[in-house]
Write a protein that holds these residues in place. Structure first.
Motif, PDB file in Angstrom:
ATOM      1  N   GLY A  36      -5.010  -3.644  -7.714  1.00  0.00           N
ATOM      2  CA  GLY A  36      -4.734  -3.018  -6.705  1.00  0.00           C
ATOM      3  C   GLY A  36      -3.793  -3.847  -5.511  1.00  0.00           C
ATOM      4  O   GLY A  36      -3.864  -4.938  -5.863  1.00  0.00           O
ATOM      5  N   HIS A  84      -4.683  -1.233   5.010  1.00  0.00           N
ATOM      6  CA  HIS A  84      -5.417  -2.510   4.731  1.00  0.00           C
ATOM      7  C   HIS A  84      -5.005  -3.537   5.644  1.00  0.00           C
ATOM      8  O   HIS A  84      -3.695  -3.903   5.378  1.00  0.00           O
ATOM      9  CB  HIS A  84      -5.791  -2.997   3.113  1.00  0.00           C
ATOM     10  N   SER A 119      -2.542   2.109   0.616  1.00  0.00           N
ATOM     11  CA  SER A 119      -2.969   0.808   0.845  1.00  0.00           C
ATOM     12  C   SER A 119      -2.639   0.155   1.990  1.00  0.00           C
ATOM     13  O   SER A 119      -3.040  -1.010   2.444  1.00  0.00           O
ATOM     14  CB  SER A 119      -2.622   0.083  -0.349  1.00  0.00           C
ATOM     15  N   VAL A 141      -2.536  -6.459   3.825  1.00  0.00           N
ATOM     16  CA  VAL A 141      -1.733  -6.058   3.267  1.00  0.00           C
ATOM     17  C   VAL A 141      -0.255  -6.289   3.884  1.00  0.00           C
ATOM     18  O   VAL A 141      -0.160  -6.121   5.248  1.00  0.00           O
ATOM     19  CB  VAL A 141      -1.549  -4.456   2.746  1.00  0.00           C
ATOM     20  N   GLU A 144      -4.443  -4.825  -2.575  1.00  0.00           N
ATOM     21  CA  GLU A 144      -5.037  -5.874  -1.815  1.00  0.00           C
ATOM     22  C   GLU A 144      -5.332  -6.881  -2.660  1.00  0.00           C
ATOM     23  O   GLU A 144      -5.816  -7.985  -1.949  1.00  0.00           O
ATOM     24  CB  GLU A 144      -6.403  -5.162  -1.208  1.00  0.00           C
TER      25      GLU A 144
END
Length: 397
Positions: free
Chosen positions: A198, A166, A163, A169, A200
Motif C-alpha cells: 500500500g 494518511h 490513502s 503520504v 503508506e
C-alpha cells in the motif's frame, strides 16, 4: 542548491555555454554581478527571455563553517544584485520550504525577506481531481506515444487517492510507488498494489528489502554509505547530502567492495542512491528526501549515530578546504587548513571512537593524518632550531 552551490552553478552555466567553469566560478565568487553577466550570455537574440529556477533554496542555509558561509554569502549577493538591476528579460523562480526563515543570513538581509514576503506563492495541497490527473495523465501520454491501451484496474486510483488522507503520504511517495508498480510489478492492479504494502508502507518495505538482499559485510557498507549521505538540516531535521563518489568509495582497500555496493544501491531496481555528473566530477546522493521521512532503517541509523554525524559535519569544512588546496599537481596542501590544538584532538577522538572504520569520513582521516605529520615535522624543526641555538650560545660564551 547543493553542498557547493557556486561550483555547481558554474558547471551548469558552463554546460549551457556561458563560459569555462573556472572563469564562471571566479566571477560568481568575486563579483556580485557574476550571475547576471553569465545569464546575459545565455539570453536568446532579439527579445528573448531567460527563466532561472533555483530549486531546494532552503539547502543553501544548511551547514556552517567559513567555506559554507562564504558560498552562501556570494550566492545571495548575486541574487540580490539581479533584484537591484531588475532586468526585464530575466525571471527568477525560487522553490523552497519555509524552514530557513530564522537563519541569521536570511534575517540579516531585509531585502531578501521582503522579496520572499511580497512575491511568495504558497503551493497548496492538490484536490482529489488534480491528484487523479497527476496519476492518469502520464499514463495517457504513454499510451498515445507508444499506441498502447494500458489502464489502471477499476477502483485502484480511488483507493490510492483515499490513502492520501494518511499524514505520512506525499507526492514524492506517490511517484515512488507508481514507479515500482510499473517497473517491478509490471501491472496496475489491486493485487500488485497490495503486494507493495500500500501507499503508506511502500517505500519502507521496498528499501528494507533492498537492504536485506545484501550479505552481512555488505550491509555494514550500505549503512556507512547511507550515513555518509545525510547531514543535519534546519529545525532539527536531517537532509540529503551530495558527496563526491570517490570520497564515498574511501581508500584503495575499500574501493572495490564499496563500488560494487554503491552500484547496486543506484541500479534501476533499487533507486536508493542516484549519481550526478557535474563537470568531470561524479557526485552521489540519496534519491529523494522522502527516504529520510519514510525509511525506518535509515531513521534508526541516524538516531544511533546522531552525535558522530554532527561532529563529522563540524570537522569536515576544514578538511575539505585542505583537500582542495592539494588538488594542484605536486601541491602538498595549505598547512593553515590543517587541524590544530583542540580541533586536532577532537578529530583524533572522532576517528578512534567510531566503532567501524568504514563509518569514518575519508576526508577527515586524510586531513588528520596530514595534520599529525605536520605537527611532528614542526616539532622536529623546533628541536633542531633550539639545538642549533644552544650550540651557538655555547660557542659564543
Amino acid at each position: 542548491t547543493g553542498i557547493e552551490p557556486l561550483s555547481d552553478l558554474a558547471h551548469y552555466l558552463s554546460e549551457q555555454e556561458a563560459g569555462p567553469p573556472k572563469q564562471l566560478s571566479a566571477a560568481l565568487s568575486q563579483r556580485d554581478d557574476g550571475l547576471l553577466e553569465s545569464l546575459q550570455k545565455l539570453r536568446p537574440v532579439g527579445d528573448g527571455r531567460v527563466l532561472f529556477i533555483v530549486d531546494q533554496f532552503e539547502e543553501l542555509f544548511v551547514g556552517e563553517g567559513q567555506s559554507r558561509a562564504s558560498e552562501r554569502q556570494h550566492f545571495l549577493d548575486n541574487l540580490l544584485w539581479i533584484d537591484v538591476q531588475s532586468p526585464r528579460w530575466l525571471t527568477i523562480i525560487i522553490a523552497t520550504r519555509e524552514n530557513f526563515y530564522e537563519h541569521p543570513d536570511y534575517i540579516g538581509r531585509p531585502r531578501l525577506s521582503q522579496i520572499v514576503q511580497d512575491e511568495n506563492i504558497p503551493l497548496r495541497a492538490l484536490s482529489n481531481q488534480q491528484l487523479r490527473q497527476a496519476i492518469e495523465n502520464p499514463l495517457a501520454v504513454f499510451n498515445q506515444q507508444y499506441r498502447q491501451h494500458v489502464q489502471f484496474q477499476a477502483g485502484l486510483i480511488d483507493l490510492i487517492i483515499q490513502s492520501f488522507v494518511h499524514p505520512a503520504v506525499s507526492l514524492p511517495l506517490l511517484q515512488y510507488m507508481l514507479r515500482l508498480l510499473w517497473i517491478e510489478k509490471n501491472q496496475l492492479t489491486h493485487q500488485a498494489y497490495n503486494s507493495l504494502g500500500g501507499l503508506e508502507r511502500v517505500l519502507d518495505r521496498h528499501a528494507t528489502q533492498i537492504f536485506a538482499d545484501f550479505a552481512g559485510h555488505d550491509q555494514r557498507l550500505v549503512k556507512a554509505i547511507l550515513v555518509a549521505l545525510v547531514r543535519p538540516g534546519l529545525s532539527g531535521e536531517y537532509t540529503r547530502k551530495r558527496v563526491r563518489r570517490d570520497m564515498v568509495l574511501g581508500d584503495v582497500g575499500q574501493r572495490e567492495d564499496r563500488g560494487r555496493v554503491l552500484n547496486r544501491l543506484s541500479d534501476p531496481r533499487s533507486r536508493i542512491v542516484s549519481e550526478q555528473h557535474i563537470g568531470d566530477i561524479v557526485y552521489v546522493e540519496l534519491t529523494h528526501e522522502i527516504l529520510l521521512r519514510q525509511w525506518t532503517l535509515l531513521q534508526g541509523l541516524i538516531e544511533a549515530r546522531k552525535e558522530r554525524i554532527e561532529e563529522r559535519e563540524r570537522l569536515l569544512p576544514t578538511a575539505e578546504l585542505w583537500l582542495l588546496s592539494t588538488s594542484a599537481p605536486g601541491a602538498r596542501g595549505d598547512s593553515s587548513y590543517l587541524y590544530q590544538g583542540s580541533t586536532l584532538k577532537r578529530a583524533q577522538r572522532h576517528i578512534e571512537e567510531t566503532p567501524s572504520p568504514e563509518d569514518t569520513d575519508q576526508t577527515i582521516i586524510a586531513c588528520y593524518q596530514a595534520s599529525r605529520l605536520h605537527q611532528r615535522r614542526s616539532r622536529i624543526r623546533l628541536a633542531v632550531t633550539l639545538s642549533t641555538t644552544l650550540v651557538l650560545l655555547d660557542l659564543l660564551f
